[in-house]
Write a protein that holds these residues in place. Structure first.
Motif, PDB file in Angstrom:
ATOM      1  N   THR A   1       2.630  23.673  27.086  1.00  0.00           N
ATOM      2  CA  THR A   1       2.083  22.802  28.128  1.00  0.00           C
ATOM      3  C   THR A   1       3.000  22.549  29.308  1.00  0.00           C
ATOM      4  O   THR A   1       2.524  22.146  30.376  1.00  0.00           O
ATOM      5  CB  THR A   1       1.707  21.430  27.523  1.00  0.00           C
TER       6      THR A   1
ATOM      7  N   ARG B   1      -5.752  28.355  26.016  1.00  0.00           N
ATOM      8  CA  ARG B   1      -5.987  27.501  27.179  1.00  0.00           C
ATOM      9  C   ARG B   1      -7.471  27.397  27.505  1.00  0.00           C
ATOM     10  O   ARG B   1      -7.946  26.338  27.919  1.00  0.00           O
ATOM     11  CB  ARG B   1      -5.181  28.039  28.361  1.00  0.00           C
TER      12      ARG B   1
ATOM     13  N   THR C   1      -5.582  19.217  25.121  1.00  0.00           N
ATOM     14  CA  THR C   1      -4.403  19.945  25.565  1.00  0.00           C
ATOM     15  C   THR C   1      -4.168  21.134  24.634  1.00  0.00           C
ATOM     16  O   THR C   1      -4.601  21.109  23.467  1.00  0.00           O
ATOM     17  CB  THR C   1      -3.154  19.057  25.561  1.00  0.00           C
TER      18      THR C   1
ATOM     19  N   ASN D   1      -1.490  21.827  23.127  1.00  0.00           N
ATOM     20  CA  ASN D   1      -0.765  21.304  21.971  1.00  0.00           C
ATOM     21  C   ASN D   1      -1.727  20.770  20.916  1.00  0.00           C
ATOM     22  O   ASN D   1      -1.555  21.012  19.714  1.00  0.00           O
ATOM     23  CB  ASN D   1       0.170  20.163  22.404  1.00  0.00           C
TER      24      ASN D   1
ATOM     25  N   GLU E   1      -0.185  12.133  22.038  1.00  0.00           N
ATOM     26  CA  GLU E   1      -0.869  13.411  22.262  1.00  0.00           C
ATOM     27  C   GLU E   1      -1.067  14.135  20.944  1.00  0.00           C
ATOM     28  O   GLU E   1      -2.150  14.660  20.656  1.00  0.00           O
ATOM     29  CB  GLU E   1      -0.062  14.283  23.220  1.00  0.00           C
TER      30      GLU E   1
END
Length: 321
Positions: free
Chosen positions: A239, A262, A271, A273, A301
């Motif tokens: 990221t 992605r 995201t 991650n 996150e």
């Protein structure tokens, strides 16, 4: 938070994410370390991973810092009974050495293992750890000696479950077979590097090992085994534009996988991650990601990945590359 039970249902129940605290008490200061641990516990996180050599390579480091920090937090928060503690032995430097890991490490002799658990319990301020790992492979010590020494740690009540990190699959299999033949407790948790990207053929990290096909096949074939995946977010490279992809992962297949990753993340409003962690936690192989963070925002996150459902179609797209 979601949970799974280690050692084929006979070990402790742990949170689906494990918090790796390698830099806590050294490059991550006490106040930030406490804030991250508090947030993890608040979110239902129960599984914390450390070692008796974290972080000896930091300026002024002794290797005691992470365990000492965790011990203080467990005491200050009265959290020992609700925290599953994992630590490791074998990667401290030998006594009197001027070199440190990864140049040298003390290994996995019976003497080292006995002294190691005593030191870890003292620093952690507890009478047992829940999971105890052989940290780095030691081919100078017979596997029989190491297995018997770890079995004694279990018999003494100082740990419940045994694990192994940074070992070749055949060494893990040999140790498990010897333990089974002798009626001794064996390794059930394997902590290796693992992420969505595969390393280049032959790419390794010195004393560290990636969970390649042989490790994954062994875990899939044994219902008492779990893969603890460290380095799942490859130091922020998924990221952060300022983080260069590690050379061990930098090859054409990785770049194709990054494109798909992605795309899937964008479709989910997540995201990359989070998609990587969800991909690990939701697959057929029993995987607990060991996530290292240095801020509460980074932890939040990662925590959001626990409830991220990829579904069979998106998972198939991720796996097809």
């Amino acid at each position: 938070m979601h949970y799974r039970t280690l050692a084929g249902g006979t070990g402790p129940e742990v949170s689906a994410l494990c918090l790796g605290i390698l830099p806590f008490g050294s490059s991550v200061d006490d106040a930030t370390s406490y804030a991250i641990l508090d947030r993890f516990a608040e979110a239902g996180g129960t599984f914390v991973d450390t070692s008796n050599n974290y972080a000896i390579w930091a300026p002024g480091g002794t290797g005691d810092e992470s365990e000492l920090l965790l011990g203080r937090w467990l005491r200050d928060r009265g959290a020992r009974d609700r925290t599953v503690v994992a630590t490791k032995v074998g990667a401290r430097p030998p006594a009197g050495s001027t070199k440190i890991w990864p140049e040298v490490w003390e290994g996995l002799s019976a003497k080292v293992i006995r002294a190691g658990i005593e030191g870890s319990l003292r620093r952690l301020g507890t009478d047992h750890v829940d999971l105890y790992y052989a940290h780095v492979e030691d081919r100078d010590v017979p596997v029989t000696e190491t297995v018997e020494a770890f079995a004694e740690v279990v018999r003494s009540g100082a740990t419940r479950v045994l694990g192994v990190s940074n070992h070749a699959a055949w060494r893990v299999a040999a140790a498990r077979q010897y333990a089974a033949d002798q009626g001794l407790p064996g390794y059930t948790c394997v902590q290796q590097r693992h992420t969505y990207l595969w390393p280049v053929p032959g790419g390794e990290w010195g004393a560290q090992w990636y969970a390649r096909d042989d490790v994954q096949d062994m875990i899939a074939a044994n219902d008492d085994m779990t893969l603890m995946a460290y380095g799942p977010l490859i130091h922020g490279a998924y990221t952060r534009p300022d983080k260069k992809l590690l050379a061990e992962y930098d090859h054409p297949v990785s770049h194709r996988r990054l494109d798909v990753l992605r795309e899937v993340a964008k479709e989910l409003g997540a995201t990359p991650n989070q998609v990587v962690l969800a991909w690990q936690m939701g697959g057929a192989l029993p995987i607990v990601p060991v996530v290292g963070v240095s801020s509460v925002a980074q932890l939040d996150e990662a925590l959001a990945a626990v409830d991220l459902d990829l579904g069979p179609e998106l998972r198939a797209r991720l796996d097809a590359v």
